[in-house]
Design a protein around this motif. Structure first.
Motif, PDB file in Angstrom:
ATOM      1  N   GLU A 298       0.828  -1.200   0.000  1.00 21.42           N
ATOM      2  CA  GLU A 298       0.000   0.000   0.000  1.00 21.42           C
ATOM      3  C   GLU A 298       0.865   1.255   0.000  1.00 21.42           C
ATOM      4  O   GLU A 298       0.616   2.209  -0.744  1.00 21.42           O
ATOM      5  CB  GLU A 298      -0.912   0.009   1.229  1.00 21.42           C
ATOM      6  CG  GLU A 298      -1.960  -1.100   1.227  1.00 21.42           C
ATOM      7  CD  GLU A 298      -2.704  -1.168   2.536  1.00 21.42           C
ATOM      8  OE1 GLU A 298      -2.374  -0.380   3.448  1.00 21.42           O
ATOM      9  OE2 GLU A 298      -3.601  -2.002   2.663  1.00 21.42           O
ATOM     10  N   HIS A 333      -7.965   2.658   3.052  1.00 19.14           N
ATOM     11  CA  HIS A 333      -7.088   1.480   3.084  1.00 19.14           C
ATOM     12  C   HIS A 333      -6.973   0.896   4.483  1.00 19.14           C
ATOM     13  O   HIS A 333      -6.573  -0.260   4.630  1.00 19.14           O
ATOM     14  CB  HIS A 333      -5.692   1.851   2.558  1.00 19.14           C
ATOM     15  CG  HIS A 333      -5.659   2.051   1.080  1.00 19.14           C
ATOM     16  ND1 HIS A 333      -4.517   2.405   0.398  1.00 19.14           N
ATOM     17  CD2 HIS A 333      -6.639   1.957   0.141  1.00 19.14           C
ATOM     18  CE1 HIS A 333      -4.791   2.517  -0.896  1.00 19.14           C
ATOM     19  NE2 HIS A 333      -6.078   2.245  -1.068  1.00 19.14           N
ATOM     20  N   TYR A 338     -10.907  -3.473   3.332  1.00 24.87           N
ATOM     21  CA  TYR A 338      -9.764  -3.361   2.421  1.00 24.87           C
ATOM     22  C   TYR A 338      -8.621  -4.281   2.878  1.00 24.87           C
ATOM     23  O   TYR A 338      -7.975  -4.950   2.069  1.00 24.87           O
ATOM     24  CB  TYR A 338      -9.279  -1.924   2.343  1.00 24.87           C
ATOM     25  CG  TYR A 338      -8.293  -1.683   1.217  1.00 24.87           C
ATOM     26  CD1 TYR A 338      -8.741  -1.317  -0.049  1.00 24.87           C
ATOM     27  CD2 TYR A 338      -6.928  -1.855   1.409  1.00 24.87           C
ATOM     28  CE1 TYR A 338      -7.853  -1.120  -1.093  1.00 24.87           C
ATOM     29  CE2 TYR A 338      -6.036  -1.664   0.379  1.00 24.87           C
ATOM     30  CZ  TYR A 338      -6.498  -1.288  -0.871  1.00 24.87           C
ATOM     31  OH  TYR A 338      -5.618  -1.105  -1.908  1.00 24.87           O
ATOM     32  N   GLU A 402     -11.914   4.075  -4.182  1.00 27.97           N
ATOM     33  CA  GLU A 402     -11.245   2.927  -3.567  1.00 27.97           C
ATOM     34  C   GLU A 402     -12.254   1.966  -2.955  1.00 27.97           C
ATOM     35  O   GLU A 402     -12.024   0.759  -2.885  1.00 27.97           O
ATOM     36  CB  GLU A 402     -10.242   3.392  -2.503  1.00 27.97           C
ATOM     37  CG  GLU A 402      -9.026   4.101  -3.042  1.00 27.97           C
ATOM     38  CD  GLU A 402      -8.159   3.188  -3.892  1.00 27.97           C
ATOM     39  OE1 GLU A 402      -7.719   2.145  -3.391  1.00 27.97           O
ATOM     40  OE2 GLU A 402      -7.943   3.526  -5.072  1.00 27.97           O
ATOM     41  N   LYS A 403     -13.384   2.501  -2.503  1.00 26.40           N
ATOM     42  CA  LYS A 403     -14.421   1.654  -1.914  1.00 26.40           C
ATOM     43  C   LYS A 403     -15.140   0.835  -2.967  1.00 26.40           C
ATOM     44  O   LYS A 403     -15.880  -0.101  -2.636  1.00 26.40           O
ATOM     45  CB  LYS A 403     -15.426   2.515  -1.135  1.00 26.40           C
ATOM     46  CG  LYS A 403     -14.807   3.248   0.053  1.00 26.40           C
ATOM     47  CD  LYS A 403     -15.833   4.014   0.851  1.00 26.40           C
ATOM     48  CE  LYS A 403     -16.716   3.086   1.647  1.00 26.40           C
ATOM     49  NZ  LYS A 403     -17.610   3.815   2.579  1.00 26.40           N
ATOM     50  N   THR A 407     -10.538  -5.058  -4.418  1.00 29.69           N
ATOM     51  CA  THR A 407     -10.001  -5.405  -3.099  1.00 29.69           C
ATOM     52  C   THR A 407     -11.010  -5.105  -1.999  1.00 29.69           C
ATOM     53  O   THR A 407     -11.268  -5.950  -1.126  1.00 29.69           O
ATOM     54  CB  THR A 407      -8.700  -4.626  -2.832  1.00 29.69           C
ATOM     55  OG1 THR A 407      -7.766  -4.890  -3.874  1.00 29.69           O
ATOM     56  CG2 THR A 407      -8.084  -5.017  -1.500  1.00 29.69           C
ATOM     57  N   TYR A 408     -11.580  -3.914  -2.036  1.00 30.61           N
ATOM     58  CA  TYR A 408     -12.529  -3.499  -0.998  1.00 30.61           C
ATOM     59  C   TYR A 408     -13.805  -4.343  -1.063  1.00 30.61           C
ATOM     60  O   TYR A 408     -14.307  -4.808  -0.027  1.00 30.61           O
ATOM     61  CB  TYR A 408     -12.870  -2.016  -1.167  1.00 30.61           C
ATOM     62  CG  TYR A 408     -13.449  -1.369   0.062  1.00 30.61           C
ATOM     63  CD1 TYR A 408     -12.635  -0.637   0.926  1.00 30.61           C
ATOM     64  CD2 TYR A 408     -14.794  -1.488   0.370  1.00 30.61           C
ATOM     65  CE1 TYR A 408     -13.163  -0.035   2.062  1.00 30.61           C
ATOM     66  CE2 TYR A 408     -15.332  -0.894   1.501  1.00 30.61           C
ATOM     67  CZ  TYR A 408     -14.520  -0.161   2.347  1.00 30.61           C
ATOM     68  OH  TYR A 408     -15.033   0.423   3.471  1.00 30.61           O
TER      69      TYR A 408
END
Length: 446
Positions: A298, A333, A338, A402-403, A407-408
């Protein structure tokens, strides 16, 4: 009374076989598969004729071997004390001086394993040669260092087994030839070659005063060869030419690997063995390694993004206390979803990753819960430490994306499966949610 009687001659003066503490229990554990009851005589320093002494170093070494053997056989401590010939005492109380009188000696113990094994160990340190010869005459096989340690089992009693030695220079052919001649004189005697020798830290003060490494697996394999040959001659109980003994063999790690293991133990002060406490420690290290890999990944992504934004100039790294507060993306993150998603992706790349995945995920959840509690406690004491709302960050809109990343979403699906595990949540997660998410994000990429 015993299906096998074994003589152990380990070095006790000026040098040490550095693997003997864990190596001897390993040998006994493997022998116990074929010989459920084993009597072990552990040799040491020899007294003058008619005398009896006990030597401090020998006594400490003996009880250390007993303790490690007890651990290898996973003996219940209460059960062990009940059946011991002598209860284990703190060796310090018995080693105030270099020698101990006969009446104070504690030199024998019996260990009963959980699978019915019986291992009786007796120290012969401090006995004279006459007494040692009487004990050795009853032995079936020997594992012993050469030099004066070999006098009783090999020179006087002519017993078969394994004779190991550590020469000062690996190219000293005199020692090698002597050992080969020695092996021919005594039937079924196996002598490891010097290629298994290694010095500890390059200590070369005198010809004999140095510690050394030897793989115990090699000793077991050679002992197994001798025992199989003895069984064909009918010299072992329950075995004969018509019913010969057939034993398994162990893979032998290189002596360099043992040397590196020892050096690592000396550096870290952590004993690397196969007992339960070490296994728990290695699991803990594995969990932390996984988290560090995730956090490192990250951070690497964040640094690259910052580098692009700043035209190649990388700003100073944030301190540990502010790392997760730097941007809205950092906050995302740090969400449990996440973290779990990242761990799932990282561990799905290998078979070993799949095996350790449940432990890693469990550790992440526990650590996250602990972080939340610590954060809430700090805010309760000092409200000014409360993190601002995500909307206040300049990268708020970018962080929201990102949400929506794979991955999330993967982590969210796992959290939901965890809540519905009674109703088959994990099955739906594996067979429905994961394929659905993969398909969805493949289409988005197109």
């Amino acid at each position: 009374m015993y299906s096998l009687t074994l003589w152990l001659g380990i070095p006790g003066e000026r040098r040490i076989w550095l693997e003997q503490w864990e190596g001897i229990p390993l040998i006994l554990k493997n022998l116990s598969h074929y010989f459920p009851s084993i009597k072990v005589y552990v040799d040491g320093m020899t007294a003058y004729d008619g005398e009896r002494i006990e030597v401090k170093n020998n006594l400490e070494a003996f009880w250390k071997i007993v303790e490690n053997t007890k651990e290898v056989f996973e003996v219940d401590s209460r059960h062990y004390k009940e059946w011991s010939n002598q209860t284990i005492h703190n060796t310090k109380s018995h080693t105030e001086s270099n020698t101990i009188g006969k009446d104070n000696s504690q030199n024998s113990a019996t260990i009963l394993g959980t699978k019915g094994e019986k291992i009786t160990l007796k120290s012969l340190s401090g006995y004279d040669y006459r007494t040692k010869i009487c004990y050795c005459a009853m032995c079936d096989i020997v594992i012993s260092e050469t030099s004066t340690t070999a006098l009783t089992p090999f020179d006087f009693c002519k017993k078969p087994g394994v004779a190991f030695y550590c020469i000062y220079e690996a190219n000293n052919m005199v020692h090698i030839n002597m050992a080969r001649d020695f092996a021919k004189q005594i039937p079924h005697l196996k002598v490891p070659l010097p290629k298994y020798h290694a010095y500890e830290g390059g200590k070369r003060d005198t010809t004999f005063a140095f510690n050394y490494h030897f793989p115990p697996e090699h000793f077991y394999n050679l002992a197994a060869e001798s025992l199989e040959e003895l069984s064909k001659e009918g010299k072992l109980t329950n075995f004969s030419k018509d019913n010969p003994l057939k034993m398994h063999r162990l893979a032998v790690p290189s002596v360099e690997l043992y040397a590196k293991k020892h050096a690592l133990e000396q550096k870290t002060k952590i004993k690397i063995s196969s007992n339960k406490s070490t296994k728990r420690l290695l699991k803990e290290i594995s969990y932390r390694k996984q988290l560090l890999e995730i956090e490192s990944l990250e951070l690497d992504i964040q640094l690259k993004q910052l580098q692009i934004k700043s035209n190649g100039a990388i700003p100073p790294l944030p301190t540990p206390n502010t790392t997760m507060q730097a941007t809205a993306k950092d906050r995302i993150h740090n969400h449990l979803a996440y973290k779990l998603g990242a761990a799932l992706i990282l561990n799905s790349k290998s078979l070993w990753g799949y095996i350790r995945m449940p432990y890693v995920l469990s550790y992440i959840k526990e650590s996250h819960k602990k972080e939340i509690l610590e954060y809430e406690a700090k805010v309760a004491k000092n409200p000014s430490l409360k993190l601002p709302k995500l909307e206040s960050y300049p990268d708020h809109k970018e962080a929201l994306k990102e949400k929506e990343c794979f991955t999330y979403k993967l982590g969210e699906a796992l959290m939901q499966a965890d809540k519905d595990w009674i109703k088959g949540g994990y099955l739906r997660f594996y067979f429905q949610e994961v394929p659905r998410l993969k398909k969805e994000f493949r289409e988005k990429r197109k």
